[in-house]
Motif scaffolding. Structure first.
Motif, short mmCIF file in Angstrom:
data_model
loop_
_atom_site.label_atom_id
_atom_site.label_comp_id
_atom_site.label_asym_id
_atom_site.label_seq_id
_atom_site.Cartn_x
_atom_site.Cartn_y
_atom_site.Cartn_z
N LEU A 282 74.41 78.01 32.20
CA LEU A 282 73.10 77.72 32.76
C LEU A 282 72.21 78.95 32.71
CD1 LEU A 282 71.14 75.89 34.23
CD2 LEU A 282 72.30 76.41 36.38
N ALA A 283 72.75 80.13 32.99
CA ALA A 283 71.95 81.36 32.91
C ALA A 283 71.43 81.59 31.50
CB ALA A 283 72.78 82.54 33.38
N ALA A 284 72.27 81.32 30.48
CA ALA A 284 71.82 81.48 29.10
C ALA A 284 70.73 80.47 28.77
CB ALA A 284 73.02 81.30 28.16
N LEU A 285 70.87 79.24 29.23
CA LEU A 285 69.84 78.23 28.98
C LEU A 285 68.54 78.59 29.68
CD1 LEU A 285 71.98 74.97 29.32
CD2 LEU A 285 70.94 75.88 27.23
N LEU A 286 68.61 79.14 30.87
CA LEU A 286 67.40 79.57 31.57
C LEU A 286 66.67 80.66 30.79
CD1 LEU A 286 68.74 79.65 35.24
CD2 LEU A 286 66.90 78.21 34.40
N ALA A 287 67.43 81.61 30.26
CA ALA A 287 66.81 82.68 29.49
C ALA A 287 66.12 82.13 28.23
CB ALA A 287 67.86 83.72 29.11
N VAL A 288 66.78 81.21 27.54
CA VAL A 288 66.20 80.64 26.32
C VAL A 288 64.97 79.80 26.63
CG1 VAL A 288 66.65 79.04 24.42
CG2 VAL A 288 68.40 80.70 25.08
N CYS A 289 65.07 78.94 27.64
CA CYS A 289 63.93 78.08 27.99
C CYS A 289 62.74 78.90 28.48
CB CYS A 289 64.35 77.07 29.05
SG CYS A 289 65.53 75.84 28.47
N GLY A 290 63.01 79.93 29.29
CA GLY A 290 61.92 80.77 29.76
C GLY A 290 61.21 81.48 28.61
N ALA A 291 62.00 81.94 27.62
CA ALA A 291 61.40 82.64 26.49
C ALA A 291 60.60 81.69 25.61
CB ALA A 291 62.50 83.34 25.67
N ILE A 292 61.12 80.49 25.37
CA ILE A 292 60.43 79.53 24.50
C ILE A 292 59.15 79.02 25.14
CG2 ILE A 292 60.60 77.24 23.45
CD1 ILE A 292 63.53 77.78 22.94
N LEU A 293 59.21 78.71 26.44
CA LEU A 293 58.04 78.16 27.13
C LEU A 293 57.12 79.24 27.69
CD1 LEU A 293 59.75 75.24 29.11
CD2 LEU A 293 58.54 75.14 26.92
N ASP A 294 57.53 80.50 27.58
CA ASP A 294 56.74 81.61 28.09
C ASP A 294 56.44 81.44 29.57
OD1 ASP A 294 55.45 84.04 28.01
OD2 ASP A 294 53.52 83.19 27.38
N GLU A 295 57.50 81.08 30.34
CA GLU A 295 57.39 80.90 31.78
C GLU A 295 58.50 81.71 32.46
OE1 GLU A 295 57.61 76.87 32.96
OE2 GLU A 295 55.96 76.18 31.67
N PRO A 296 58.35 81.99 33.75
CA PRO A 296 59.44 82.64 34.48
C PRO A 296 60.68 81.74 34.48
CG PRO A 296 57.39 82.80 35.71
CD PRO A 296 57.13 81.86 34.57
N ALA A 297 61.83 82.33 34.24
CA ALA A 297 63.07 81.54 34.17
C ALA A 297 63.50 81.04 35.54
CB ALA A 297 64.18 82.38 33.54
N GLY A 298 63.15 81.76 36.60
CA GLY A 298 63.55 81.33 37.94
C GLY A 298 65.06 81.29 38.11
N TYR A 299 65.72 82.40 37.81
CA TYR A 299 67.18 82.41 37.80
C TYR A 299 67.78 82.03 39.15
CZ TYR A 299 67.06 84.72 33.24
OH TYR A 299 66.86 85.01 31.91
#
Length: 402
Positions: A282-299
């Motif tokens: 889940l942490a890896a997915l948060l990092a990828v989604c945050g980078a692609i959408l240019d939004e805070p990942a909200g870990y």
């Protein structure tokens, strides 16, 4: 092959390793204080009569051991039947029960179903639908965006329902289901909705807003946090895989263990390992989604919510539904109370109601509320899971799913 044998036909029963005593130990000497096993004074025969339905439907001794444990029989209790543990006692009960020769036990039903391509597809479905919905929000405007958002919510909801009804995250095919507790799905939907809308609303409310309704963007008066929600939807795949990994590993531990305490000690690291693997995914997915959408990942809030949802589902799939419902409901109620406190503080004389939330938002941001409440609920469920999911009775056989 001879016909079915009863306990009296078998004479002196055997345990795991030899007569009466298990694990290769010789039979203990009879004494006046220990009743004989033959006839009406046979304590094992009395126990078999008490749990006759369990013995007759069992496909192997392991299921009898799980059922006995669920009824409060421990290794210490088994010692009164001259067995070292519940597993050895279950083997004797399985051997002595009268069976219909025309319906032999179906040992293949004890295996955990394989994680085939169909189940993998079900696990990936919510993430694919959520990714399509997020892309639609980014590419549309105005009323079209509102229609895309509504369609996306319905599609993702149906995808989640599918993955929860089929595959490793399903609880509908268990042989020994727990009681149904209503409200679990409602609380889950609320927590996911808060992950999408709650932080933006709370941040705007603390600043005196919001000044408008959500417009489907992260820069509006009521911003959406799509990156964590997309990551959570994509995490359904890793959740299904880790749940299957835990179920298979626990079943193997049941087969290899020599007692309930040994089984619990061997399954606990397996549970914590599966839980840790999911959080890493889940942490890896948060990092990828945050980078692609240019939004805070909200870990912090997303990891806390993901941990809570995974533990709640693991407990539910193994027949424990009350604790997940309480934990999810408590977390949802705490989030409602936080939002209500901020808006109620705008009334005359009620300003103090917003002080705790204002302090938390100032220190950690709007995501501090879900991180705190979901993290506390997940910790409580983790402690509960280390006691309940390490029991043999939590891993009774599951019927093969189509």
């Amino acid at each position: 092959m001879s016909g079915p044998r009863t306990g009296d036909d078998l004479g002196t029963p055997t345990g795991r390793g030899g007569p009466v005593g298990g694990f290769g130990e010789p039979a203990l000497d009879q004494s006046p204080s220990v009743p004989s096993r033959r006839g009406a004074a046979d304590p094992v025969k009395v126990l078999m009569h008490r749990h006759r339905e369990l013995c007759e439907r069992a496909v192997d001794p392991l299921e009898i051991a799980a059922g006995l444990e669920a009824h409060g029989v421990t290794d210490r209790t088994a010692a009164r039947f001259r067995h070292r543990d519940v597993f050895s006692l279950a083997e004797e009960m399985y051997a002595r029960i009268s069976r219909d020769a025309e319906t032999p036990p179906r040992h293949e039903a004890a295996a955990v179903p394989r994680l085939g391509l169909g189940r993998v597809a079900f696990g990936l479905l919510p993430g694919a639908l959520c990714a399509a919905a997020v892309a639609g929000l980014r590419l549309t405007e105005g009323r079209t965006r509102l229609a895309v958002a509504a369609l996306g919510v319905v599609a993702v909801g149906l995808g989640l329902r599918a993955v929860l009804r089929r595959g490793p995250l399903s609880a509908e095919e268990r042989t020994l289901p727990g009681p149904h507790t209503p409200g679990t799905r409602m609380w889950t939907c609320w927590l996911l909705g808060y992950a999408l809308l709650g932080d933006g609303l709370l941040g705007a409310a603390v600043g005196g807003g919001p000044d408008g309704l959500p417009d489907g963007t992260a820069a509006g008066p009521w911003p959406l946090t799509t990156a964590p929600v997309l990551a959570l939807a994509l995490a359904c795949g890793p959740a299904a895989w880790t749940a299957h990994l835990f179920a298979v590993g626990a079943r193997r531990k049941v087969t290899a263990s020599r007692g309930l305490e040994e089984f619990a000690a061997s399954v606990r690291p397996l549970l914590l390992g599966a839980f840790g693997l999911f959080l890493c995914a889940l942490a890896a997915l948060l990092a990828v989604c945050g980078a692609i959408l240019d939004e805070p990942a909200g870990y912090a809030p997303a990891l806390a919510l993901g941990a809570l949802l995974l533990l709640a589902r693991l407990l539910t799939t193994h027949g424990f539904t009350h604790a997940p419902a309480v934990a999810l409901g408590t977390a949802a109620a705490a989030e409602v109370a936080a939002q209500a406190g901020v808006f109620t503080a705008r009334l005359p004389g009620c300003g103090a109601l917003a002080t705790p939330v204002d302090t938390l938002v100032t220190a950690w941001g709007p995501g501090g509320v879900p991180a705190l409440v979901c993290g506390a609920a997940a910790l409580a469920l983790l402690l509960h899971a280390t006691r309940t999911l390490t029991r043999a009775s939590a891993h009774a056989r599951a019927q093969p799913q189509p």
